[in-house]
Each structure stands twice: as structure tokens, then as C-alpha cells.
Scaffold this active site. Structure first.
Site, PDB file in Angstrom:
ATOM      1  N   ARG A  31      39.259  97.140  -1.934  1.00  0.00           N
ATOM      2  CA  ARG A  31      38.555  96.500  -0.639  1.00  0.00           C
ATOM      3  C   ARG A  31      39.285  95.362  -0.169  1.00  0.00           C
ATOM      4  NH1 ARG A  31      34.080  99.283   0.687  1.00  0.00           N
ATOM      5  NH2 ARG A  31      32.805 100.202  -0.934  1.00  0.00           N
ATOM      6  N   HIS A  62      22.095  97.860  14.388  1.00  0.00           N
ATOM      7  CA  HIS A  62      21.548  98.591  13.667  1.00  0.00           C
ATOM      8  C   HIS A  62      20.478  99.526  14.365  1.00  0.00           C
ATOM      9  CE1 HIS A  62      20.165 100.301   9.900  1.00  0.00           C
ATOM     10  NE2 HIS A  62      18.831 100.045  10.348  1.00  0.00           N
TER      11      HIS A  62
HETATM   12  C1  GRF Z   1      25.128 103.313  16.762  1.00  0.00           C
HETATM   13  O1  GRF Z   1      23.725 104.086  16.474  1.00  0.00           O
HETATM   14  C2  GRF Z   1      24.974 102.083  15.904  1.00  0.00           C
HETATM   15  O2  GRF Z   1      23.388 101.350  15.886  1.00  0.00           O
HETATM   16  C3  GRF Z   1      24.990 102.352  14.487  1.00  0.00           C
HETATM   17  O3  GRF Z   1      26.186 103.284  14.498  1.00  0.00           O
HETATM   18  C4  GRF Z   1      26.019 103.873  15.917  1.00  0.00           C
HETATM   19  C5  GRF Z   1      27.269 104.046  16.610  1.00  0.00           C
HETATM   20  O4  GRF Z   1      27.487 104.540  17.681  1.00  0.00           O
HETATM   21  N1  GRF Z   1      25.471 101.152  13.719  1.00  0.00           N
HETATM   22  P1  GRF Z   1      28.586 104.276  18.630  1.00  0.00           P
HETATM   23  O5  GRF Z   1      29.837 104.746  17.989  1.00  0.00           O
HETATM   24  O6  GRF Z   1      28.568 103.031  19.116  1.00  0.00           O
HETATM   25  O7  GRF Z   1      28.199 105.375  19.731  1.00  0.00           O
END
Ligand code: GRF
Length: 217
Positions: free
Chosen positions: A68, A112
Site C-alpha cells: 500500500r 459518503h
Molecule cells: C457515491 O455514491 C459516493 O457517495 C460514494 O461512491 C459513489 C461514487 O459515485 N463514495 P460517482 O463515481 O461519483 O458517480
């Protein structure tokens, strides 16, 4: 005021990336998207960056195996090369080490799809429906080593409908994400957000007075 140089880290679709790019088209927006970084070559979001003429790079995590730190050194190199000042995680599906996260303390945001601290982790919409919550939403927060746990910058809520499925609920939450991520980044980039221990203080915050009650009786 010079615009903050932002990198958006993605792994997939990139709809939040698109929302950030849209917001940053406004010359008065305090941040510019200087780099899009993906850990997957096939991330759809990369083509959004290319269409928009934004610098984009792939740092393929599989090349580094279980190392990582080596993966993160490559990420950091790309961030340094582009003079990045703020990092936005937007559907970036790799766990980052405490060292990397601490290096970006107060300068790395994540979105999130739930009202944290409820429903950390994956499958948030399915779990919200199972739990029967009446209000659900999304959170923009600073990133700390513990996943989905940093100081909250902004949240947006939606009412959960009786007939919601994971798909319909996700779509309404996503529309909220596309509003709050650019707004939260605006607050951070313009220096209005201060981290105080586990919380964020927002200067001159406009807080609506309405209550949000679901369902209406
Ligand atoms: C979103 O729902 C975000 O909240 C989560 O992953 C998803 C990403 O969607 N962390 P996108 O790639 O921005 O369309």
C-alpha cells in the site's frame, strides 16, 4: 484570491467528479480541478476528465500488490507533480493508510452516501431501507484514518418513501451528493471551515430554520 488546486480521486462512474467540474467552471469558485487520479484504467470518470481537458492519471493499485505504501507514494508523486493543495475522494474505492491520510490532514475530503455516523461502509441505501429510517442522505467530511469517521463539513437529507427501492433511494441521495460536494468544497477552499477536534466549525454558516419531519401526519 488564487483558486485552490484540487485533485479528485475516483475509481468508477465519476458523477461527483462531474458535479465538481461543473461548479469549478464558475470563475468565482475558489477551487479548480487540476488533476483527476484513478486507481482503475477503466473508470468511466476518466473520460469525463479527458473530455473536459483536465489532467488525468491512472495509478493502478494492482501493480503494487499488497504494498500500500508504494501505491500511495505513486499517488503522492502525481499530487506533488500537479501542485495539488486539496484532495477530494469521490467514489475512490481503496483504503488509504494512516500515514497518507495524516499527511493530508484537514486537506482531504470524502463524500459518503449516508447521514454519518449512521451507515458507515458499503451498501448504505440497502441498510437504510432495512433499518426503516425515514430520513436518509449524504455527508461530506474530512478524511481521518478511521473509515467514514472524520469531522463533518456538510450533510444533505432526503425523505425515505414507503415504496423506495435501493435504486430509487440511491438516485435521490446522489442528486443531493451533487449539490453538497461542490458546496462543501467551496467552504473549505475559501477558508471558512475550521477543524476543532472531531468537529468542523463553519464561519458565517447559513443554517435553515425549518424542521424536516417525515412522514407528515
Ligand atoms: C457515491 O455514491 C459516493 O457517495 C460514494 O461512491 C459513489 C461514487 O459515485 N463514495 P460517482 O463515481 O461519483 O458517480
Amino acid at each position: 484570491m488564487s483558486r485552490k488546486r484540487v485533485a479528485v480521486l475516483i475509481s468508477g462512474r465519476g458523477s461527483n467528479l462531474a458535479a465538481l467540474i461543473r461548479a469549478a467552471r464558475d470563475a468565482t469558485y475558489p477551487a479548480e480541478i487540476s488533476l483527476v487520479l484513478s486507481n482503475r484504467t477503466e473508470a468511466a470518470g476518466l473520460s469525463i476528465a479527458r473530455t473536459e481537458g483536465i489532467a488525468n492519471e491512472v495509478v493502478d493499485h494492482t501493480v503494487f500488490g499488497a504494498d500500500r505504501s508504494a501505491f500511495e507514494r505513486a499517488l503522492q508523486q502525481a499530487l506533488d507533480k500537479h501542485g495539488v493543495e486539496l484532495v477530494c475522494l469521490a467514489g475512490f474505492m481503496r483504503i488509504l493508510t494512516a500515514d497518507f491520510v495524516n499527511h493530508w490532514h484537514g486537506r482531504m475530503l470524502n463524500i459518503h452516501p449516508a447521514l454519518l455516523p449512521a451507515f458507515k461502509g458499503l451498501d448504505t441505501h440497502r441498510r437504510a431501507l432495512e433499518a426503516g429510517v425515514k430520513i436518509h442522505g449524504a455527508t461530506v467530511h474530512f478524511v481521518v484514518p478511521e473509515t467514514d469517521s472524520g469531522p463533518i463539513i456538510m450533510q444533505g437529507a432526503v425523505a425515505v418513501r414507503e415504496d423506495d427501492t435501493e435504486t430509487t433511494l440511491a438516485a435521490r441521495v446522489l442528486a443531493v451528493e451533487h449539490r453538497i460536494y461542490p458546496s462543501a468544497l467551496r467552504l473549505v477552499a475559501s477558508g471558512r471551515v475550521r477543524m476543532r477536534n472531531a468537529r468542523c466549525q463553519i464561519s458565517d454558516a447559513v443554517v435553515p430554520a425549518e424542521e424536516f419531519i417525515v412522514p407528515k401526519a
